[in-house]
Design a protein around this motif. Structure first.
Motif, PDB file in Angstrom:
ATOM      1  N   HIS A 115       0.793  -1.228   0.000  1.00 20.14           N
ATOM      2  CA  HIS A 115       0.000   0.000   0.000  1.00 20.14           C
ATOM      3  C   HIS A 115       0.827   1.282   0.000  1.00 20.14           C
ATOM      4  O   HIS A 115       0.254   2.368  -0.069  1.00 20.14           O
ATOM      5  CB  HIS A 115      -0.944   0.001   1.207  1.00 20.14           C
ATOM      6  N   CYS A 116       2.148   1.153   0.136  1.00 25.87           N
ATOM      7  CA  CYS A 116       2.973   2.366   0.097  1.00 25.87           C
ATOM      8  C   CYS A 116       4.312   2.063  -0.579  1.00 25.87           C
ATOM      9  O   CYS A 116       4.818   0.951  -0.485  1.00 25.87           O
ATOM     10  CB  CYS A 116       3.199   2.931   1.496  1.00 25.87           C
ATOM     11  N   ARG A 129       4.770   7.447  -0.770  1.00 25.34           N
ATOM     12  CA  ARG A 129       3.415   7.664  -1.294  1.00 25.34           C
ATOM     13  C   ARG A 129       2.563   6.448  -0.967  1.00 25.34           C
ATOM     14  O   ARG A 129       2.995   5.311  -1.171  1.00 25.34           O
ATOM     15  CB  ARG A 129       3.463   7.875  -2.801  1.00 25.34           C
ATOM     16  N   THR A 130       1.341   6.708  -0.487  1.00 24.93           N
ATOM     17  CA  THR A 130       0.410   5.628  -0.164  1.00 24.93           C
ATOM     18  C   THR A 130      -0.710   5.589  -1.194  1.00 24.93           C
ATOM     19  O   THR A 130      -0.924   6.554  -1.930  1.00 24.93           O
ATOM     20  CB  THR A 130      -0.189   5.833   1.240  1.00 24.93           C
ATOM     21  N   ASP A 131      -1.444   4.466  -1.215  1.00 27.15           N
ATOM     22  CA  ASP A 131      -2.513   4.351  -2.203  1.00 27.15           C
ATOM     23  C   ASP A 131      -3.880   4.775  -1.667  1.00 27.15           C
ATOM     24  O   ASP A 131      -4.850   4.808  -2.408  1.00 27.15           O
ATOM     25  CB  ASP A 131      -2.571   2.941  -2.782  1.00 27.15           C
ATOM     26  N   SER A 132      -3.973   5.095  -0.369  1.00 31.34           N
ATOM     27  CA  SER A 132      -5.233   5.607   0.192  1.00 31.34           C
ATOM     28  C   SER A 132      -4.919   6.503   1.376  1.00 31.34           C
ATOM     29  O   SER A 132      -3.836   6.438   1.967  1.00 31.34           O
ATOM     30  CB  SER A 132      -6.151   4.458   0.623  1.00 31.34           C
ATOM     31  N   THR A 133      -5.890   7.321   1.740  1.00 29.59           N
ATOM     32  CA  THR A 133      -5.692   8.212   2.881  1.00 29.59           C
ATOM     33  C   THR A 133      -5.646   7.437   4.186  1.00 29.59           C
ATOM     34  O   THR A 133      -4.986   7.847   5.142  1.00 29.59           O
ATOM     35  CB  THR A 133      -6.812   9.269   2.936  1.00 29.59           C
ATOM     36  N   ALA A 134      -6.340   6.301   4.254  1.00 32.37           N
ATOM     37  CA  ALA A 134      -6.294   5.469   5.472  1.00 32.37           C
ATOM     38  C   ALA A 134      -4.884   4.925   5.695  1.00 32.37           C
ATOM     39  O   ALA A 134      -4.373   4.922   6.827  1.00 32.37           O
ATOM     40  CB  ALA A 134      -7.308   4.327   5.356  1.00 32.37           C
ATOM     41  N   TRP A 135      -4.231   4.478   4.605  1.00 29.98           N
ATOM     42  CA  TRP A 135      -2.863   3.986   4.735  1.00 29.98           C
ATOM     43  C   TRP A 135      -1.894   5.128   5.004  1.00 29.98           C
ATOM     44  O   TRP A 135      -0.858   4.933   5.654  1.00 29.98           O
ATOM     45  CB  TRP A 135      -2.433   3.196   3.498  1.00 29.98           C
ATOM     46  N   GLY A 166      -0.363  11.284   0.443  1.00 27.21           N
ATOM     47  CA  GLY A 166      -1.542  10.486   0.127  1.00 27.21           C
ATOM     48  C   GLY A 166      -1.595  10.175  -1.357  1.00 27.21           C
ATOM     49  O   GLY A 166      -0.689  10.509  -2.130  1.00 27.21           O
ATOM     50  N   PRO A 167      -2.646   9.537  -1.774  1.00 28.56           N
ATOM     51  CA  PRO A 167      -2.769   9.174  -3.188  1.00 28.56           C
ATOM     52  C   PRO A 167      -3.010  10.412  -4.050  1.00 28.56           C
ATOM     53  O   PRO A 167      -3.424  11.459  -3.561  1.00 28.56           O
ATOM     54  CB  PRO A 167      -3.973   8.239  -3.202  1.00 28.56           C
ATOM     55  N   LEU A 169      -5.217  12.399  -6.031  1.00 33.22           N
ATOM     56  CA  LEU A 169      -6.661  12.521  -6.172  1.00 33.22           C
ATOM     57  C   LEU A 169      -6.975  13.403  -7.365  1.00 33.22           C
ATOM     58  O   LEU A 169      -6.174  14.274  -7.726  1.00 33.22           O
ATOM     59  CB  LEU A 169      -7.263  13.098  -4.893  1.00 33.22           C
TER      60      LEU A 169
END
Length: 190
Positions: A115-116, A129-135, A166-167, A169
Motif C-alpha cells: 500500500h505504500c 506515497r500511499t494508495d489511500s488516505t487510510a494507509w 496520500g494518493p 486525487l
C-alpha cells in the motif's frame, strides 16, 4: 668485344640519372641496400634515450615492475575495484538508499509495502506515497518505527523524518478561473 645482352641495356627511368652509377643495378636493389646501410650506421651511433613517460616514472619513484608482491598496477578483482570507485566518488549513501528502495517489502513488511512505496530520499527526508488516505494515516503512526529500522539498515542518523503523501486525487480545478475553498462541481451529485 662481346655485345651486351638485353638485360644490361635496360632503360633508366627519366630523372633517375642522378642516382645512376656505372655499376648501377636497374632493379633498385643496390639503392635499397645503400639506404639501409646508411640508416643502420646512423642508428647505431645515435645515443638511445628512453621515452619521456618512462623517464617521468623513474623520477616519480614508481618502480619499473611490480615484483613478487601485489601492487596497485596488478590486475584487481572487480569487487575491490568497484568498492574503491564507490568510495572515491561518494556514492556509498546513494547505493544504500537505493538498496533500501529495492528491499522495501523486506524492511517494512509485505502488507505495508503493498500500500505504500518510497519515492525520494534527500537530506535525511524519505518521501513515501500511499494508495489511500487510510494507509497514509497508518504510515504516519508507524513512522518512528520505520525511521528506526531504516537507520539500522543505512546507519545512524541517515533518515531523520518520513514524509507521507496520500494518493493522487483528481483535481476539480478546470480552466482559468476558480474559487477559493470551493467543494467542486455541485450540480453533478444530484
Amino acid at each position: 668485344m662481346a655485345e651486351p645482352s638485353e638485360s644490361e641495356h635496360e632503360e633508366v627511368p627519366e630523372g633517375a640519372e642522378f642516382w645512376a652509377a656505372p655499376d648501377h643495378d636497374a632493379s633498385g636493389l643496390d639503392l635499397a641496400r645503400a639506404i639501409s646501410k646508411a640508416t643502420a650506421g646512423a642508428a647505431s651511433t645515435a645515443p638511445r634515450r628512453k621515452p619521456k613517460s618512462l623517464r617521468r616514472l623513474r623520477r616519480s619513484g614508481v618502480p619499473k615492475s611490480s615484483g613478487a608482491h601485489p601492487d596497485e598496477r596488478d590486475p584487481q578483482l572487480l569487487d575491490s575495484t568497484m568498492g574503491r570507485l564507490v568510495s572515491d566518488l561518494g556514492w556509498a549513501l546513494d547505493l544504500k538508499v537505493h538498496s533500501v528502495f529495492g528491499r522495501w517489502p523486506a524492511i517494512v513488511g509485505d502488507e505495508v509495502a503493498q500500500h505504500c512505496t518510497p519515492i525520494a530520499f534527500a537530506d535525511g527526508k524519505l518521501t513515501v506515497r500511499t494508495d489511500s488516505t487510510a494507509w497514509a494515516t497508518q504510515l504516519r503512526l508507524l513512522a518512528p518505527t520505520l525511521v528506526r529500522r531504516l537507520n539500522e539498515e543505512l546507519g545512524h542518523g541517515t533518515v531523520v523524518v518520513i514524509e507521507v503523501e496520500g494518493p493522487h486525487l483528481p483535481s476539480w480545478r478546470k480552466g482559468r478561473f476558480s474559487t477559493r475553498d470551493g467543494r467542486g462541481p455541485r450540480d453533478t451529485y444530484g
